[in-house]
Design a protein around this motif. Structure first.
Motif, PDB file in Angstrom:
ATOM      1  N   PRO A 109     -17.228  40.367  -4.170  1.00  0.00           N
ATOM      2  CA  PRO A 109     -16.765  41.462  -3.326  1.00  0.00           C
ATOM      3  C   PRO A 109     -17.608  41.551  -2.056  1.00  0.00           C
ATOM      4  O   PRO A 109     -18.808  41.302  -2.068  1.00  0.00           O
ATOM      5  N   VAL A 110     -16.941  41.879  -0.975  1.00  0.00           N
ATOM      6  CA  VAL A 110     -17.629  42.013   0.302  1.00  0.00           C
ATOM      7  C   VAL A 110     -18.224  43.400   0.376  1.00  0.00           C
ATOM      8  O   VAL A 110     -17.528  44.399   0.202  1.00  0.00           O
ATOM      9  N   THR A 111     -19.511  43.447   0.585  1.00  0.00           N
ATOM     10  CA  THR A 111     -20.174  44.745   0.746  1.00  0.00           C
ATOM     11  C   THR A 111     -20.658  44.855   2.176  1.00  0.00           C
ATOM     12  O   THR A 111     -21.204  43.904   2.742  1.00  0.00           O
ATOM     13  N   ARG A 112     -20.445  46.004   2.732  1.00  0.00           N
ATOM     14  CA  ARG A 112     -20.879  46.231   4.104  1.00  0.00           C
ATOM     15  C   ARG A 112     -22.052  47.180   4.077  1.00  0.00           C
ATOM     16  O   ARG A 112     -22.079  48.139   3.314  1.00  0.00           O
ATOM     17  N   PRO A 113     -23.013  46.912   4.934  1.00  0.00           N
ATOM     18  CA  PRO A 113     -24.168  47.836   4.965  1.00  0.00           C
ATOM     19  C   PRO A 113     -23.713  49.204   5.429  1.00  0.00           C
ATOM     20  O   PRO A 113     -22.818  49.347   6.250  1.00  0.00           O
ATOM     21  N   LYS A 114     -24.327  50.213   4.811  1.00  0.00           N
ATOM     22  CA  LYS A 114     -23.993  51.574   5.196  1.00  0.00           C
ATOM     23  C   LYS A 114     -24.621  51.892   6.540  1.00  0.00           C
ATOM     24  O   LYS A 114     -25.741  51.496   6.822  1.00  0.00           O
TER      25      LYS A 114
END
Length: 118
Positions: A109-114
């Motif tokens: 899964p692609v996680t994006r920095p908050k």
């Protein structure tokens, strides 16, 4: 031949397990030609898998415990006028290996920095 990564299955082995489990649900034991036809149907292929390739993979998977096999009763084959078939079943270990391989092939899964709020 491609090198096997530890604990992973080749594409053909994944196809064999998937098609084998489908055949097993409807027909019980399955044999090589029926398996090759089902793989071709699943992959929408024009040609069947080469039998030498298929039967080598079946033997390898049988040795690894992913499949089990037995010869069909000779009298049954003789009654319909054909050679005996080697019948296969996907084992519990085969089903687990199939599920593990599918999970390993799923993209991460692609996680994006908050974003930091100030």
């Amino acid at each position: 031949m491609a090198r096997r990564r530890e604990g992973r299955l080749f594409d053909l082995e994944v196809d064999i397990l998937a098609a084998g489990m489908e055949l097993q649900r409807t027909d019980g034991d399955f044999y090589g030609f029926a398996l090759a036809k089902r793989i071709a149907e699943r992959n929408e292929a024009v040609a069947l898998t080469a039998y030498g390739t298929l039967y080598k993979a079946l033997a390898r998977m049988n040795e690894a415990g992913l499949l089990e096999s037995a010869w069909e009763d000779a009298a049954l084959a003789e009654a319909v006028g054909r050679p005996r078939r080697r019948l296969y079943r996907v084992t519990g270990a085969g089903e687990l290996a199939y599920r593990a391989e599918l999970a390993a092939r799923e993209p991460a899964p692609v996680t994006r920095p908050k974003a930091a709020f100030a």
